[in-house]
Each structure stands twice: as structure tokens, then as C-alpha cells.
Write a protein that holds these residues in place. Structure first.
Motif, PDB file in Angstrom:
ATOM      1  N   GLY A   1      44.669  65.734  61.637  1.00 46.07           N
ATOM      2  CA  GLY A   1      44.044  65.770  60.333  1.00 46.07           C
ATOM      3  C   GLY A   1      42.572  65.466  60.468  1.00 46.07           C
ATOM      4  O   GLY A   1      42.144  64.807  61.413  1.00 46.07           O
ATOM      5  N   ILE A   2      41.780  65.982  59.536  1.00 47.04           N
ATOM      6  CA  ILE A   2      40.333  65.765  59.552  1.00 47.04           C
ATOM      7  C   ILE A   2      39.996  64.731  58.489  1.00 47.04           C
ATOM      8  O   ILE A   2      40.154  64.976  57.286  1.00 47.04           O
ATOM      9  N   ARG A   3      39.527  63.562  58.930  1.00 50.29           N
ATOM     10  CA  ARG A   3      39.195  62.463  58.013  1.00 50.29           C
ATOM     11  C   ARG A   3      37.825  62.674  57.351  1.00 50.29           C
ATOM     12  O   ARG A   3      37.616  62.279  56.211  1.00 50.29           O
ATOM     13  N   ALA A   4      36.890  63.264  58.097  1.00 51.26           N
ATOM     14  CA  ALA A   4      35.541  63.515  57.578  1.00 51.26           C
ATOM     15  C   ALA A   4      34.924  64.637  58.388  1.00 51.26           C
ATOM     16  O   ALA A   4      35.292  64.864  59.546  1.00 51.26           O
ATOM     17  N   TRP A   5      33.988  65.348  57.771  1.00 53.55           N
ATOM     18  CA  TRP A   5      33.295  66.423  58.472  1.00 53.55           C
ATOM     19  C   TRP A   5      31.837  66.451  58.023  1.00 53.55           C
ATOM     20  O   TRP A   5      31.482  65.973  56.950  1.00 53.55           O
TER      21      TRP A   5
ATOM     22  N   HIS B   1      22.904  64.906  63.909  1.00 55.04           N
ATOM     23  CA  HIS B   1      22.951  64.745  62.455  1.00 55.04           C
ATOM     24  C   HIS B   1      24.395  64.650  61.962  1.00 55.04           C
ATOM     25  O   HIS B   1      24.762  63.691  61.258  1.00 55.04           O
ATOM     26  N   PRO B   2      25.262  65.613  62.277  1.00 58.17           N
ATOM     27  CA  PRO B   2      26.640  65.499  61.797  1.00 58.17           C
ATOM     28  C   PRO B   2      27.407  64.355  62.448  1.00 58.17           C
ATOM     29  O   PRO B   2      28.308  63.785  61.816  1.00 58.17           O
ATOM     30  N   ALA B   3      27.078  64.017  63.686  1.00 63.29           N
ATOM     31  CA  ALA B   3      27.772  62.889  64.328  1.00 63.29           C
ATOM     32  C   ALA B   3      27.552  61.602  63.545  1.00 63.29           C
ATOM     33  O   ALA B   3      28.495  60.849  63.261  1.00 63.29           O
ATOM     34  N   TYR B   4      26.299  61.336  63.165  1.00 63.55           N
ATOM     35  CA  TYR B   4      26.023  60.141  62.353  1.00 63.55           C
ATOM     36  C   TYR B   4      26.643  60.258  60.966  1.00 63.55           C
ATOM     37  O   TYR B   4      27.130  59.266  60.404  1.00 63.55           O
ATOM     38  N   ASP B   5      26.628  61.454  60.398  1.00 65.80           N
ATOM     39  CA  ASP B   5      27.112  61.633  59.033  1.00 65.80           C
ATOM     40  C   ASP B   5      28.618  61.452  58.896  1.00 65.80           C
ATOM     41  O   ASP B   5      29.116  61.274  57.784  1.00 65.80           O
ATOM     42  N   THR B   6      29.358  61.518  60.014  1.00 65.37           N
ATOM     43  CA  THR B   6      30.805  61.356  59.947  1.00 65.37           C
ATOM     44  C   THR B   6      31.256  59.949  60.327  1.00 65.37           C
ATOM     45  O   THR B   6      32.456  59.704  60.462  1.00 65.37           O
TER      46      THR B   6
ATOM     47  N   GLY C   1      46.258  56.677  72.315  1.00 66.52           N
ATOM     48  CA  GLY C   1      46.212  55.454  71.528  1.00 66.52           C
ATOM     49  C   GLY C   1      45.033  55.296  70.603  1.00 66.52           C
ATOM     50  O   GLY C   1      44.984  54.332  69.835  1.00 66.52           O
ATOM     51  N   ALA C   2      44.058  56.210  70.646  1.00 65.66           N
ATOM     52  CA  ALA C   2      42.911  56.095  69.742  1.00 65.66           C
ATOM     53  C   ALA C   2      43.351  56.356  68.306  1.00 65.66           C
ATOM     54  O   ALA C   2      44.137  57.257  68.047  1.00 65.66           O
ATOM     55  N   ASP C   3      42.838  55.565  67.368  1.00 59.24           N
ATOM     56  CA  ASP C   3      43.157  55.784  65.946  1.00 59.24           C
ATOM     57  C   ASP C   3      42.462  57.037  65.424  1.00 59.24           C
ATOM     58  O   ASP C   3      43.032  57.794  64.643  1.00 59.24           O
ATOM     59  N   GLU C   4      41.209  57.230  65.839  1.00 61.38           N
ATOM     60  CA  GLU C   4      40.426  58.394  65.443  1.00 61.38           C
ATOM     61  C   GLU C   4      39.568  58.827  66.624  1.00 61.38           C
ATOM     62  O   GLU C   4      39.286  58.032  67.534  1.00 61.38           O
ATOM     63  N   VAL C   5      39.126  60.084  66.598  1.00 63.20           N
ATOM     64  CA  VAL C   5      38.240  60.625  67.632  1.00 63.20           C
ATOM     65  C   VAL C   5      37.157  61.437  66.936  1.00 63.20           C
ATOM     66  O   VAL C   5      37.431  62.181  65.981  1.00 63.20           O
ATOM     67  N   LEU C   6      35.929  61.295  67.402  1.00 58.16           N
ATOM     68  CA  LEU C   6      34.818  62.101  66.902  1.00 58.16           C
ATOM     69  C   LEU C   6      34.690  63.351  67.764  1.00 58.16           C
ATOM     70  O   LEU C   6      34.503  63.260  68.979  1.00 58.16           O
ATOM     71  N   LEU C   7      34.813  64.520  67.147  1.00 55.50           N
ATOM     72  CA  LEU C   7      34.669  65.800  67.839  1.00 55.50           C
ATOM     73  C   LEU C   7      33.395  66.470  67.345  1.00 55.50           C
ATOM     74  O   LEU C   7      33.259  66.744  66.149  1.00 55.50           O
TER      75      LEU C   7
ATOM     76  N   TRP D   1      28.282  70.758  64.326  1.00 56.95           N
ATOM     77  CA  TRP D   1      29.210  70.210  63.343  1.00 56.95           C
ATOM     78  C   TRP D   1      30.056  69.128  63.989  1.00 56.95           C
ATOM     79  O   TRP D   1      30.205  69.077  65.208  1.00 56.95           O
ATOM     80  N   ALA D   2      30.595  68.255  63.158  1.00 60.46           N
ATOM     81  CA  ALA D   2      31.400  67.140  63.646  1.00 60.46           C
ATOM     82  C   ALA D   2      32.607  66.944  62.755  1.00 60.46           C
ATOM     83  O   ALA D   2      32.522  67.079  61.531  1.00 60.46           O
ATOM     84  N   TRP D   3      33.731  66.643  63.378  1.00 57.51           N
ATOM     85  CA  TRP D   3      34.949  66.248  62.676  1.00 57.51           C
ATOM     86  C   TRP D   3      35.353  64.861  63.172  1.00 57.51           C
ATOM     87  O   TRP D   3      35.343  64.615  64.382  1.00 57.51           O
ATOM     88  N   ARG D   4      35.712  63.993  62.257  1.00 59.13           N
ATOM     89  CA  ARG D   4      36.366  62.731  62.629  1.00 59.13           C
ATOM     90  C   ARG D   4      37.849  62.943  62.390  1.00 59.13           C
ATOM     91  O   ARG D   4      38.284  63.064  61.252  1.00 59.13           O
ATOM     92  N   ILE D   5      38.606  63.036  63.480  1.00 59.86           N
ATOM     93  CA  ILE D   5      40.004  63.449  63.384  1.00 59.86           C
ATOM     94  C   ILE D   5      40.943  62.292  63.708  1.00 59.86           C
ATOM     95  O   ILE D   5      40.571  61.326  64.377  1.00 59.86           O
ATOM     96  N   GLY D   6      42.170  62.422  63.222  1.00 61.59           N
ATOM     97  CA  GLY D   6      43.228  61.461  63.508  1.00 61.59           C
ATOM     98  C   GLY D   6      44.567  62.167  63.480  1.00 61.59           C
ATOM     99  O   GLY D   6      44.658  63.373  63.199  1.00 61.59           O
TER     100      GLY D   6
END
Length: 255
Positions: free
Chosen positions: A6-10, A61-66, A159-165, A189-194
Motif C-alpha cells: 500500500g502507498i501511505r504517501a506520495w 523534493h519528493p523524498a522530503y515531501d513524503t 521487518g521494516a514498517d515502511e520503506v521510502l521508494l 517521484w517518491a512513495w512511502r509504502i507499507g
């Protein structure tokens, strides 16, 4: 083999496309971004920001924004999420400039060399935030986005709760233009996924089939593949297929 997440933030960044609203409108009628005009990277400390060029700004920019809402850019939560930074070509412009200087008999800048390696942009992000969590840098040709997604989901499985892609790229220097197999533009672009959660869309990626060596490539893409993947996520399509170098990939969205 398939992955689901799932994508928590983009967030995304390209010339003339910096806000979520602009990207949503773009997804309905996509066009190839042009130029290199991006806003200053205000989230990064000035001493590091001066080392970041256009492709770095597009990625960061997107890495910080997520970042999570309760996490400031300079103070990561403990523990911070691992990150996967993915780019087909990386900072090819900086590397090409150094090769040109070398061919002209000029000395190379150690700083420029350090900033040209494939993990440099992600490293600046972690240095700025004092983040010692896992960082990976991926380049896998036409399969770069898919490979990065698998790497990110492997970190979730570990085991990571979330990963920044983070996926990003820039046009190749003119000297390399004949090798390009898709349009080039500056973007990130960046997605914070879980792992998938009830009530949110689930994204699934698998290999539809392994490509035969004689499989012809007849597609003439309008966008870099990484932007096609972003558009697939934004517009809510049920499926996207991509002919990679060794496989045909299938992206799916459920819910």
C-alpha cells in the motif's frame, strides 16, 4: 512471484509540476516535462544543498515531501524507514562532464566524482537527516522501477514498517542520445509504502511472462516508463503492463 503493498504517501517533482493538484491534472492528459527549472531545496541544510544539482533536486523534493507528518526533515523518527533510490541513468551529466575533462587532460574534482556515484543523491538525503538506516541504490535498465519495488518490498518482508521508494531520472547527454530507448525528461517521484492495510488500495506487481530473446520491441513510448508507473497510480487504472529487458511486468491495483 508477486509483491503487494500500500502507498501511505506520495509526492512528485518535475518542471512546471510540483503540486499534487498539478500532477493529478497531468495524469488525465500527460505530457513530457521539459527544462530543468525546479524550486530550491529548502528542506535541506545549505551546506549540503549547494552540492545538489537539478537531478538531485528532482529526486529529493519528493523524498522530503513524503516524510511522516510527525517527522521533521532534520530529525528522523527512530528508527527511520529504509530507502530505495532508483534511477536508470543516475547523474549521467556530471559523469559525462568529468569524462570530457579527463579527455582534455584536465584534473578531476574528487567532490564531483563523489557526487556522481549512483548512491550519492540518497546518501546526501541520509546525511542531512542523520539517518543511519538501510539505503539502497538501484539501476536495472528498463526494469529499474520494478526491481526497485521488489527491493522495497523485500525490506518490508525483512521487518521494516515502511520503506521510502524514490524514482528519478534526467535526459541523457546529447552524446548518448542514440542509446536512449524512451523519451528523457527531468523528474522524480517518491512513495512511502507499507504492507497492505484494510480500507486502502493494494498495488500488486508480478511477472506476466519471461521475454524470449527474439521478442520484438515495437512500442514507441510517450513518457519514460517511471512516469507511466506514476500515472498508473494517480489515475486509478486497474492494470499496467510493461515490456522490460527480460520480462513482461504486470502492475495491478485492487480496491
Amino acid at each position: 512471484m508477486a509483491i503487494e503493498f500500500g502507498i501511505r504517501a506520495w509526492a512528485a517533482c518535475a518542471p512546471a509540476l510540483q503540486s499534487p493538484e498539478a500532477w493529478q491534472a497531468w495524469s488525465l492528459a500527460p505530457w513530457l516535462p521539459e527544462g530543468s527549472d525546479l524550486p530550491a531545496l529548502a528542506a535541506m541544510a545549505p551546506m549540503l544543498r549547494r552540492r545538489v544539482n537539478a537531478i538531485g533536486r528532482a529526486a529529493l523534493h519528493p523524498a522530503y515531501d513524503t516524510l511522516p507528518p510527525d517527522e521533521s526533515p532534520a530529525k528522523p523518527a527512530a528508527p527511520a524507514a529504509p530507502a530505495v533510490f532508483a534511477s536508470r541513468h543516475g547523474d549521467t551529466r556530471r559523469a559525462f562532464d568529468m569524462l570530457s575533462e579527463l579527455a582534455a587532460g584536465e584534473p578531476l574534482s574528487p567532490t564531483a566524482f563523489g557526487l556522481s556515484v549512483h548512491n550519492a543523491i540518497g546518501a546526501l538525503f541520509t546525511i542531512d537527516r542523520g539517518d543511519a538506516s538501510n539505503l539502497q541504490a538501484v539501476a536495472a535498465g528498463r526494469d529499474t522501477v520494478e526491481t526497485a519495488a521488489f527491493e522495497a518490498c523485500a525490506l518490508l518482508a525483512d521487518g521494516a514498517d515502511e520503506v521510502l521508494l524514490v524514482c528519478y531520472d534526467a535526459p541523457l547527454p546529447e552524446a548518448y542520445a542514440e542509446f536512449a530507448d524512451e523519451p528523457g525528461c527531468l523528474f522524480g517521484w517518491a512513495w512511502r509504502i507499507g504492507k497492505p492495510r484494510p480500507g486502502e488500495p493494494v498495488f500488486r506487481l508480478d511477472i506476466d511472462h519471461v521475454r524470449e530473446a527474439a521478442d520484438p520491441d515495437t512500442a514507441h513510448p510517450v513518457l519514460p516508463h517511471a512516469l507511466d508507473v506514476l500515472r498508473f497510480m494517480l489515475i486509478g487504472d486497474a492494470e499496467l503492463r510493461h515490456r522490460g529487458e527480460r520480462a513482461v511486468w504486470r502492475w495491478q491495483r485492487h480496491g
